[in-house]
Design a protein around this motif. Structure first.
Motif, PDB file in Angstrom:
ATOM      1  N   ASN A 159      30.909  36.956  16.063  1.00 49.94           N
ATOM      2  CA  ASN A 159      31.383  38.336  15.891  1.00 49.94           C
ATOM      3  C   ASN A 159      32.569  38.404  14.929  1.00 49.94           C
ATOM      4  O   ASN A 159      32.673  39.307  14.106  1.00 49.94           O
ATOM      5  N   ASP A 160      33.467  37.411  15.046  1.00 48.51           N
ATOM      6  CA  ASP A 160      34.630  37.376  14.152  1.00 48.51           C
ATOM      7  C   ASP A 160      34.192  37.221  12.705  1.00 48.51           C
ATOM      8  O   ASP A 160      34.753  37.837  11.784  1.00 48.51           O
ATOM      9  N   ARG A 161      33.156  36.396  12.489  1.00 48.35           N
ATOM     10  CA  ARG A 161      32.672  36.178  11.110  1.00 48.35           C
ATOM     11  C   ARG A 161      32.061  37.453  10.543  1.00 48.35           C
ATOM     12  O   ARG A 161      32.189  37.738   9.339  1.00 48.35           O
ATOM     13  N   GLN A 162      31.391  38.223  11.396  1.00 44.61           N
ATOM     14  CA  GLN A 162      30.759  39.455  10.949  1.00 44.61           C
ATOM     15  C   GLN A 162      31.789  40.512  10.549  1.00 44.61           C
ATOM     16  O   GLN A 162      31.525  41.378   9.731  1.00 44.61           O
ATOM     17  N   HIS A 163      32.972  40.410  11.178  1.00 44.72           N
ATOM     18  CA  HIS A 163      34.000  41.409  10.890  1.00 44.72           C
ATOM     19  C   HIS A 163      35.060  40.874   9.935  1.00 44.72           C
ATOM     20  O   HIS A 163      36.051  41.519   9.672  1.00 44.72           O
ATOM     21  N   HIS A 170      31.622  34.848  20.309  1.00 40.83           N
ATOM     22  CA  HIS A 170      32.925  35.352  19.864  1.00 40.83           C
ATOM     23  C   HIS A 170      33.186  34.970  18.417  1.00 40.83           C
ATOM     24  O   HIS A 170      33.610  35.803  17.586  1.00 40.83           O
ATOM     25  N   VAL A 171      32.905  33.708  18.064  1.00 34.53           N
ATOM     26  CA  VAL A 171      33.099  33.238  16.685  1.00 34.53           C
ATOM     27  C   VAL A 171      32.168  33.981  15.740  1.00 34.53           C
ATOM     28  O   VAL A 171      32.570  34.386  14.638  1.00 34.53           O
ATOM     29  N   ASP A 188      33.046  41.824  25.012  1.00 32.48           N
ATOM     30  CA  ASP A 188      34.274  41.028  24.892  1.00 32.48           C
ATOM     31  C   ASP A 188      33.939  39.570  25.203  1.00 32.48           C
ATOM     32  O   ASP A 188      34.179  39.080  26.307  1.00 32.48           O
ATOM     33  N   GLY A 215      35.143  36.713  23.999  1.00 30.45           N
ATOM     34  CA  GLY A 215      36.258  35.796  24.199  1.00 30.45           C
ATOM     35  C   GLY A 215      36.764  35.835  25.627  1.00 30.45           C
ATOM     36  O   GLY A 215      36.991  34.791  26.252  1.00 30.45           O
TER      37      GLY A 215
END
Length: 204
Positions: free
Chosen positions: A200-204, A197-198, A162, A164
Motif C-alpha cells: 500500500n505504501d508503494r502504491q501511494h 502494508h508495504v 489498516d 500495519g
C-alpha cells in the motif's frame, strides 16, 4: 456424535437434542480441512471445501430443517450451516449469521457470543461496525487475555484497511496463543499484513 445420536433416540421430541447433533455434524465435517499438507492451521475461509465431509453436512442440514424452535444449540447449528452450505468463503450468508448471533446474544449473552457477534457484523455490514461492537464486548474486561479477541480485532482492522496496525495486533494475539499451530497461524497473518502494508505504501 455417537452419544448425541443415542440421546436423540431417547429424547426425539427435544429440539435442542437434535440441534446438538446437527451442530456436531456440521462442525466435525471440516475436520480434514483444518490443516494444510504441512500441518499448518487453516482458517475457515482458506480451507479446501472439497475436503469437507459433505455427507455429514447433508445430514446436519436435514436434521436442522426439522427444528422449529431455536434454542442456543439450534442457533449455533444454523450459524455452522451458513458456513457449511456456502460454496466459497465469499458466498457465505453473513447477514444471516449476524441475525443468528443477535438472537443468540439475547438467549445466551456470554462474552464469547458478544465477540463472535461483533465479527459477524463486521463481515455482514462493514468492518467499522464490527470493531465498534468488539470494543463494547471487550469494555467490561471479560475478554482480557483471550487471544481470539485480539485476533478478531486484527482481522477486522485488516479488512478496514489498516494493515500495519493489523500486523501488530496479530503478533500480540500470537504471543498469547494457547497452542503452537495457533501461534504460527497468527504470525503468518501478521507477515501477510506487513506485506500488504508495504504494498500500500508503494502504491501511494
Amino acid at each position: 456424535m455417537r452419544l448425541a445420536r443415542l440421546l436423540r433416540q431417547l429424547m426425539p421430541l427435544q429440539p435442542e437434542v437434535s440441534a446438538l447433533l446437527a451442530l456436531f455434524l456440521l462442525q466435525h465435517s471440516r475436520r480434514d480441512a483444518r490443516h494444510d499438507a504441512d500441518g499448518k492451521l487453516l482458517s475457515l475461509d482458506r480451507q479446501d471445501r472439497s475436503r469437507w465431509d459433505h455427507a455429514a453436512i447433508a445430514e446436519g442440514l436435514d436434521i436442522l430443517a426439522g427444528i422449529r424452535q431455536d434454542g442456543p444449540y439450534a442457533l449455533q447449528a444454523r450459524i455452522a450451516a451458513c458456513h457449511a452450505a456456502a460454496t466459497s468463503a465469499s458466498a457465505t450468508d453473513w447477514p444471516a449469521i449476524a441475525r443468528c448471533y443477535d438472537e443468540l446474544r439475547r438467549v445466551q449473552p456470554t462474552p464469547v457470543v458478544e465477540l463472535n457477534r461483533a465479527v459477524s457484523h463486521g463481515y455482514a455490514y462493514r468492518p467499522a461496525a464490527g470493531l465498534e461492537l468488539l470494543a463494547r464486548a471487550r469494555a467490561g474486561g471479560a475478554l482480557d487475555g483471550y487471544p481470539l479477541a485480539v485476533a478478531a480485532e486484527a482481522d477486522l482492522t485488516a479488512r478496514h484497511g489498516d494493515h500495519g496496525r493489523a500486523a501488530v495486533l496479530f503478533r500480540q494475539a500470537a504471543s498469547a496463543a494457547h497452542s503452537e499451530p495457533e501461534r504460527r497461524a497468527l504470525l503468518d497473518r501478521a507477515d501477510e499484513e506487513d506485506e500488504n502494508h508495504v504494498a500500500n505504501d508503494r502504491q501511494h
